[in-house]
Design an enzyme around this catalytic site. Structure first.
Site, PDB file in Angstrom:
ATOM      1  CG  ASN A  12      79.022  -0.862  -9.774  1.00 25.50           C
ATOM      2  OD1 ASN A  12      77.865  -1.282  -9.689  1.00 25.50           O
ATOM      3  ND2 ASN A  12      80.014  -1.593 -10.210  1.00 25.50           N
ATOM      4  CG  ASP A  29      83.087  -5.129 -12.112  1.00 32.03           C
ATOM      5  OD1 ASP A  29      82.618  -4.140 -11.536  1.00 32.03           O
ATOM      6  OD2 ASP A  29      83.179  -6.247 -11.585  1.00 32.03           O
ATOM      7  NE  ARG A  48      71.802  -7.591 -10.710  1.00 31.69           N
ATOM      8  CZ  ARG A  48      72.341  -8.154  -9.623  1.00 31.69           C
ATOM      9  NH1 ARG A  48      72.455  -9.460  -9.553  1.00 31.69           N
ATOM     10  NH2 ARG A  48      72.778  -7.412  -8.632  1.00 31.69           N
TER      11      ARG A  48
HETATM   12  C1  EPZ Z   1      81.923  -3.793  -6.017  1.00 34.96           C
HETATM   13  O1  EPZ Z   1      81.464  -4.949  -5.365  1.00 34.96           O
HETATM   14  C2  EPZ Z   1      81.180  -3.733  -7.339  1.00 34.96           C
HETATM   15  N1  EPZ Z   1      79.748  -3.630  -7.089  1.00 34.96           N
HETATM   16  C3  EPZ Z   1      81.458  -4.998  -8.153  1.00 34.96           C
HETATM   17  O2  EPZ Z   1      80.835  -4.826  -9.416  1.00 34.96           O
HETATM   18  C4  EPZ Z   1      82.963  -5.114  -8.380  1.00 34.96           C
HETATM   19  O3  EPZ Z   1      83.232  -6.330  -9.035  1.00 34.96           O
HETATM   20  C5  EPZ Z   1      83.704  -5.073  -7.028  1.00 34.96           C
HETATM   21  O4  EPZ Z   1      83.329  -3.889  -6.292  1.00 34.96           O
HETATM   22  C6  EPZ Z   1      85.216  -5.060  -7.214  1.00 34.96           C
HETATM   23  O5  EPZ Z   1      85.584  -3.938  -7.963  1.00 34.96           O
HETATM   24  C7  EPZ Z   1      79.217  -2.412  -6.789  1.00 34.96           C
HETATM   25  O6  EPZ Z   1      79.932  -1.420  -6.727  1.00 34.96           O
HETATM   26  C8  EPZ Z   1      77.741  -2.361  -6.549  1.00 34.96           C
HETATM   27  P1  EPZ Z   1      84.562  -5.556  -2.968  1.00 34.96           P
HETATM   28  P2  EPZ Z   1      81.856  -5.209  -3.810  1.00 34.96           P
HETATM   29  O7  EPZ Z   1      84.051  -5.393  -1.588  1.00 34.96           O
HETATM   30  O8  EPZ Z   1      81.903  -3.920  -3.087  1.00 34.96           O
HETATM   31  C9  EPZ Z   1      86.325  -9.238  -0.582  1.00 34.96           C
HETATM   32  C10 EPZ Z   1      79.402  -5.348 -11.182  1.00 34.96           C
HETATM   33  O9  EPZ Z   1      79.578  -6.186 -12.061  1.00 34.96           O
HETATM   34  N2  EPZ Z   1      85.535  -8.754   0.558  1.00 34.96           N
HETATM   35  O10 EPZ Z   1      85.436  -4.484  -3.548  1.00 34.96           O
HETATM   36  O11 EPZ Z   1      80.973  -6.267  -3.305  1.00 34.96           O
HETATM   37  C11 EPZ Z   1      85.453  -9.727  -1.722  1.00 34.96           C
HETATM   38  O12 EPZ Z   1      85.045 -11.064  -1.523  1.00 34.96           O
HETATM   39  C12 EPZ Z   1      79.745  -5.693  -9.762  1.00 34.96           C
HETATM   40  O13 EPZ Z   1      78.987  -4.181 -11.371  1.00 34.96           O
HETATM   41  C13 EPZ Z   1      85.682  -9.388   1.782  1.00 34.96           C
HETATM   42  O14 EPZ Z   1      86.435 -10.352   1.919  1.00 34.96           O
HETATM   43  O15 EPZ Z   1      83.329  -5.786  -3.959  1.00 34.96           O
HETATM   44  C14 EPZ Z   1      86.373  -9.576  -2.913  1.00 34.96           C
HETATM   45  O16 EPZ Z   1      87.247 -10.682  -2.965  1.00 34.96           O
HETATM   46  C15 EPZ Z   1      80.095  -7.162  -9.611  1.00 34.96           C
HETATM   47  N3  EPZ Z   1      84.957  -8.940   2.851  1.00 34.96           N
HETATM   48  C16 EPZ Z   1      87.182  -8.323  -2.567  1.00 34.96           C
HETATM   49  O17 EPZ Z   1      87.023  -8.129  -1.154  1.00 34.96           O
HETATM   50  C17 EPZ Z   1      84.117  -7.853   2.732  1.00 34.96           C
HETATM   51  O18 EPZ Z   1      83.491  -7.464   3.749  1.00 34.96           O
HETATM   52  C18 EPZ Z   1      86.683  -7.053  -3.272  1.00 34.96           C
HETATM   53  O19 EPZ Z   1      85.293  -6.974  -3.083  1.00 34.96           O
HETATM   54  C19 EPZ Z   1      83.981  -7.224   1.480  1.00 34.96           C
HETATM   55  C20 EPZ Z   1      84.719  -7.691   0.414  1.00 34.96           C
END
Ligand code: EPZ
Length: 417
Positions: free
Chosen positions: A23, A304, A396
């Site tokens: 990440n 995670d 992955r």
């Molecule tokens: C990152 O995903 C990580 N992926 C995820 O890891 C991790 O689970 C997540 O952050 C939370 O820590 C990478 O870094 C590639 P978020 P991301 O935006 O950025 C909501 C793994 O296993 N949200 O921090 O997609 C969302 O639905 C992966 O390595 C919105 O509502 O997560 C969630 O509830 C899985 N609108 C919360 O925010 C948006 O535009 C946090 O999501 C964006 C997010």
């Protein structure tokens, strides 16, 4: 499709080397679009997500060549081609190219990502951040079409912490005209390392590591080299493996400071943890104590690691509670863990985990990256044979997990199905 077969019961001992962070490297690779030139990125893990992003960058004219554990990137010929659906739906983090393409070229077309195994994953925060910087966004048959040249500095306030949206907003703002202030930014180490990489490229970012960033847009940036930080979730996963099997495992080349919440939880459960610079030693001999844990944005307990911790708590002496606040329905691993003998009840975003004396091997199916890890962890201690199918999920995000576990004494084989 490949599967893992595991004979449970081996205590893990010896050493495991932690790889570079998935990440952390994904946004850094996208940031190379911001400045045409050549880059050398060290400590890049061999993962299918990195391969997917490499393919996407190549469709954008960026050359990527692997040299051992390094990637050599050349973005001098990069072009604002469309980021296609088949790649973006494969890996949601592909949306990280939106900010850099828009900032560099003034026009970006990126397919909307699909949902994830645990429900839709919106990107509204990403799009609102681009609009705040002056971009005009429209949805064109499933493709995000963003126009904005030049982007202008603005105030961006995220309703709550989002790793991806923070990364995209920062990568767009570093080339915007004027000052951008972003509130409620994600403080994950992967975002800090992205900001440090951007600063090495000539970006001016104040407040790195805090919840407020102030960015002075630059006219242009220049290439930089980087070494990818250790993967804190891979670290946490092997810590649980050592604890769950009652072993004595030494994790090398990691960053203990990025794992404070996980280390605290394991210690509270009765696991012995010794930290020394870039190594962490995990031992567990006594009974495991039940926990009450709530996931939260960094530096809280990481979502995670939720599935992996649940696997550990299956064998605790008592009942534990895990509250998932980031992805409330991220419990696809629960029915599979129950097939291995776990006793888990899900109520909304809460999982009640009743400790059981032992687990028994079974055929189980992976559903997402971290759920797969939890099933493997449970298989390491389940009596008899466990077979985990659909392990393309695990490839992955975990580099050579079968080799690393075998090297520590686990009886695990990759089998063709
Ligand atoms: C990152 O995903 C990580 N992926 C995820 O890891 C991790 O689970 C997540 O952050 C939370 O820590 C990478 O870094 C590639 P978020 P991301 O935006 O950025 C909501 C793994 O296993 N949200 O921090 O997609 C969302 O639905 C992966 O390595 C919105 O509502 O997560 C969630 O509830 C899985 N609108 C919360 O925010 C948006 O535009 C946090 O999501 C964006 C997010």
């Amino acid at each position: 499709m490949d599967a893992f077969r595991i004979e449970g019961g081996a205590k893990l001992t010896g050493e495991v080397r932690i790889s570079g962070s998935k990440n952390a490297v994904l946004p850094i690779l996208c940031a190379t679009i911001l400045a045409p030139g050549t880059y050398r990125l060290e400590n890049v893990p061999v993962l299918s997500d990195v391969a997917t992003l490499t393919t996407l960058l190549r469709t954008l004219g960026v050359r990527v060549v692997r040299e051992g554990s390094a990637l050599l990137v050349d973005s001098r010929e990069s072009v604002p081609n469309e980021a296609p659906y088949e790649l973006v739906r494969t890996m949601r983090a592909s949306v990280y190219v939106l900010g850099p393409i828009l900032a560099r070229f003034g026009h970006a077309r990126v397919s909307l990502p699909g949902g994830c195994a645990w429900g839709p994953r919106p990107i509204d925060f990403h799009l609102k951040a681009m609009e705040a910087l002056g971009a005009v966004i429209r949805l064109d048959h499933g493709v995000i079409d963003a126009i904005g040249a030049p982007l202008r500095g603005a105030e961006i306030r995220f309703p709550f912490s989002s790793v991806g949206a923070t990364g995209n907003a920062v990568m767009a703002a570093v080339l915007a005209e004027g000052t951008t202030t972003i509130f409620n930014v994600a403080r994950e180490p992967e975002i800090t390392s992205l900001c440090e990489f951007l600063c090495a490229m000539g970006a001016r970012i104040e407040g790195v590591g805090t919840e407020k960033l102030v960015i002075e847009g630059a006219r242009e940036l220049h290439p930089a080299d980087a070494r990818v930080i250790p993967d804190r979730i891979e670290t946490g996963t092997y810590l649980v493996a050592g604890a769950l099997t009652g072993g004595d495992l030494l994790l090398r080349d990691t960053e203990p400071a990025h794992n404070e919440a996980v280390l605290a939880a394991l210690r509270e459960a009765g696991v012995e943890i010794d930290v020394n610079k870039t190594d962490i030693r995990v031992r567990s001999r006594g009974p495991l104590r039940p926990l009450e844990v709530e996931t939260a944005p960094y530096p809280g307990f990481p979502t995670d690691m939720q599935a992996q911790l649940m696997a550990l708590l299956l064998l605790a002496e008592g009942t534990s509670e895990i509250i998932e606040t980031i992805f409330p329905d991220r419990f696809k691993h629960v029915p599979e863990l129950c097939r291995l003998g776990g006793s888990i009840r899900v109520e909304g975003n809460r999982a009640i985990v009743r400790g059981v004396g032992a687990l028994t091997g079974a055929h189980v199916m992976a559903s997402d990256l971290r759920a797969s890890a939890a099933l493997i962890l449970a298989g390491l201690v389940a009596r008899g044979t466990t077979e985990v199918s659909r392990i393309y999920h695990i490839d992955r995000g975990y580099e050579r997990i079968d080799e690393k576990l075998s090297g520590a004494g686990a009886r695990i084989w990759r089998v063709r199905r």
